[in-house]
Design an enzyme around this catalytic site. Sequence first.
Site, PDB file in Angstrom:
ATOM      1  N   ASP A  76       1.014  -1.178  -0.047  1.00 30.15           N
ATOM      2  CA  ASP A  76      -0.219  -0.009   0.054  1.00 30.15           C
ATOM      3  C   ASP A  76       0.854   1.244   0.044  1.00 30.15           C
ATOM      4  OD1 ASP A  76      -1.970   1.694   0.138  1.00 30.15           O
ATOM      5  OD2 ASP A  76      -3.217   1.060   1.656  1.00 30.15           O
TER       6      ASP A  76
HETATM    7  C1  NOJ Z   1      -3.947   4.223   0.207  1.00 30.92           C
HETATM    8  C2  NOJ Z   1      -5.112   3.068   0.279  1.00 30.92           C
HETATM    9  O1  NOJ Z   1      -5.044   2.455   1.337  1.00 30.92           O
HETATM   10  C3  NOJ Z   1      -5.262   2.480  -1.014  1.00 30.92           C
HETATM   11  O2  NOJ Z   1      -6.373   1.633  -1.149  1.00 30.92           O
HETATM   12  C4  NOJ Z   1      -4.917   3.000  -2.307  1.00 30.92           C
HETATM   13  O3  NOJ Z   1      -5.019   2.256  -3.473  1.00 30.92           O
HETATM   14  C5  NOJ Z   1      -3.736   3.989  -2.486  1.00 30.92           C
HETATM   15  N1  NOJ Z   1      -3.812   4.845  -1.182  1.00 30.92           N
HETATM   16  C6  NOJ Z   1      -3.709   4.499  -3.438  1.00 30.92           C
HETATM   17  O4  NOJ Z   1      -4.124   5.580  -3.651  1.00 30.92           O
END
Ligand code: NOJ
Length: 733
Positions: free
Chosen positions: A261
Amino acid sequence: MGIFGLALLAAAAIARAAPNCPVVPRQASGTAAWDTAYASARAAVARLSQQDKINIVTGIGWERGPCVGNTAPVNSIGYPQLCLQDGPLGIRFATGTTAFTPGVQAASTWDVDLIRQRGEYLGAEARAVGVHVLLGPVAGALGKIPHGGRNWEGFGSDPYLAGICMAETIEAIQSQGVQACAKHYIVNEQEWMRETMSSNVDDRTMHEIYLWPFADAAHSNVASFMCSYNKINGTWACESDSVQNKLLKQELGFRGYIMSDWNAQHTTVGSANSGMDMTMPGTDFSGGNVLWGPQLNNAVNSGQVSRARLDDMATRILAAWYLVGQDKGYPQVNLRLNVQGNHKENVRAVARDGIVLLRNEGNILPLGRPSRIAVVGSGAVIGRHAQNGCQDKGCNDGALGMGWGSGSVNYPYFVAPYDAIRERASRDGTQVSLHSSDNTNGVQNVVQGADVAIVFITADSGEGYITVEGHPGDRNHLDPWHNGNQLVQAVAAANKNTIVVVHSTGPIILETILNTPGVRAVVWAGLPSQENGNAIVDILYGSTSPSGKLVYTIAKRPEDYGVSIVRGDDNFREGVFVDYRWFDQNNIEPRFEFGFGLSYTNFSYSGLSITSNARAGPATGPTIPGGPADLWETVATVTAQITNTGGVAGAEVAQLYLTLPPTAPPAGPRQLRGFTKLKLQPGQTGTATFKLRKRDLSYWDVGRQQWVVPSGRFTISVGASSRDIRLTGSIDV
Ligand code: NOJ
């Protein structure tokens, strides 16, 4: 700024589901497809320099490319600058794409054909705008905490239902040549302190509840996983050998790649050796703190990370790319294209069929031809939310269609309830009056004398980098926002035909509203995205009978859930008793149970028939994507006859719950293990067929570290909800 042809090969190709077919994910054996993709990937990796490989596994940095995640191209093998883009309900930051319904609304339809079509359209749009990796679907959060900010991105609080939705969505997205991403892996159940807290969860709960839908994702040959922000039993998800290498890659036989993530990586060497394969976005959100790139190069040169591990990372990423056929003729990134086609039809159908009718006293619904309707509440009219007027949907100031955060997208248009009602009403010459605020002042003058008063209330939540009206992602409470209870009371005091419509990201406590005299109907409209108003009109006027069923429990009191946001580490003391399992196990009466939903017609259940060749013992088959091959084999088939005994066409979600014999550890009185949605004309009977796989009859044996079918009597309960059981039978194993 926020933090944050291919067809998936013949083996996993999508057989269009016949109407009324049993809900079993297609047997995506996947192994041959992966073997072919791996052969291509290995041949390509053999031609790469170490720097090429580092480039493939390292994002180019935050906000340095056209997408939320980007890697560098490798021209020698025709590998593009990879575009990774949110998210689970459409293409984030795009301007000509569809705002599909959130996952929770799709799940509430319990309609695998609609869920699959939603996935196909999502995939088609991602491909058309050149997105290689669509960052969804979501099975974590699973939604164990009703306040959880991001529950709405996923498919409800039952692992079996979420698993079916994951499988259907992934196979559909990847059928369009787009890589899907199963996220957030794993036990990422709240926003509060998500980057520092530890989810301490026991092995059995991990397997039977949280890993379950991710096993479906692996079984459907998902291209990628995203490791989550939180720690698991004290170790960051993206640094965890136990969840990445052991659970996912070894036990579930996952052959694609794990990306972090955004900034969930914490070390250079630890993440590499514990199984993470790609770092996103490659820097922190200030453009610094690069953990791979040159650092990974040094770690490989010094032997801290083996060359074989680096090759494995690059091979997995390239194999996923070959698996979905992106090596041939993939479109360039262009997030400005209009690619919506007819996809709004799916949005409307999912928005409508995901609506759950909770109360309908004296059949006040569907509406006939009233002479005057009063419409009340800010939730009925366009606000900044509907106009894309606040960053990542971080405002709740009008009609609501989705929650906030990285899982939100721009609406291409938004149909508000008031506008759709007015248009429909004009056909009958019905007058519509409006009180467009949540302030009770003056509302009684508007609703007095109207045939019906329809009050729109909302509750919102989202990702923790935005706080809305004091809610830091997770909700602070389970009440409607903007004093919705008082608004309903004021309206119902002046109009005894009050209908309450709820747009919400998750459960709210409805006691005040239900106890208010004059509230004759409650319509749980969920999160209908851009087709909000049209969907509600379809249900209010009965052009379609409501057929959605709750995908979480609505309790009488917040305490009844037994869980809430944890201010520290979460020890998952409730174990496997999540959502309805908790209520059933502890004899707590919910207000509306999991699986509940009314219709404008009635259904009767009869003729339960069960055939089984299930045998006690562990699953011992060879590992395929998703775990031992035999876990996925059908071992019992259950059928029941469902008859529409009412006066209008309707659809019924027949649900199968299983009770394991007492030789298995306690798992709650009933667990969902099958469902079928039947569309039936008045008087028509259909057959609901449920196929039970070995995994459906198994528990996770912690001592043996295997899935085991226990011996003894399994009770089969088929019914209209988790507590409205109409037929019972048994299997002796
Ligand atoms: C953080 C989020 O938790 C995730 O779901 C997302 O894909 C990424 N940011 C990118 O925006």
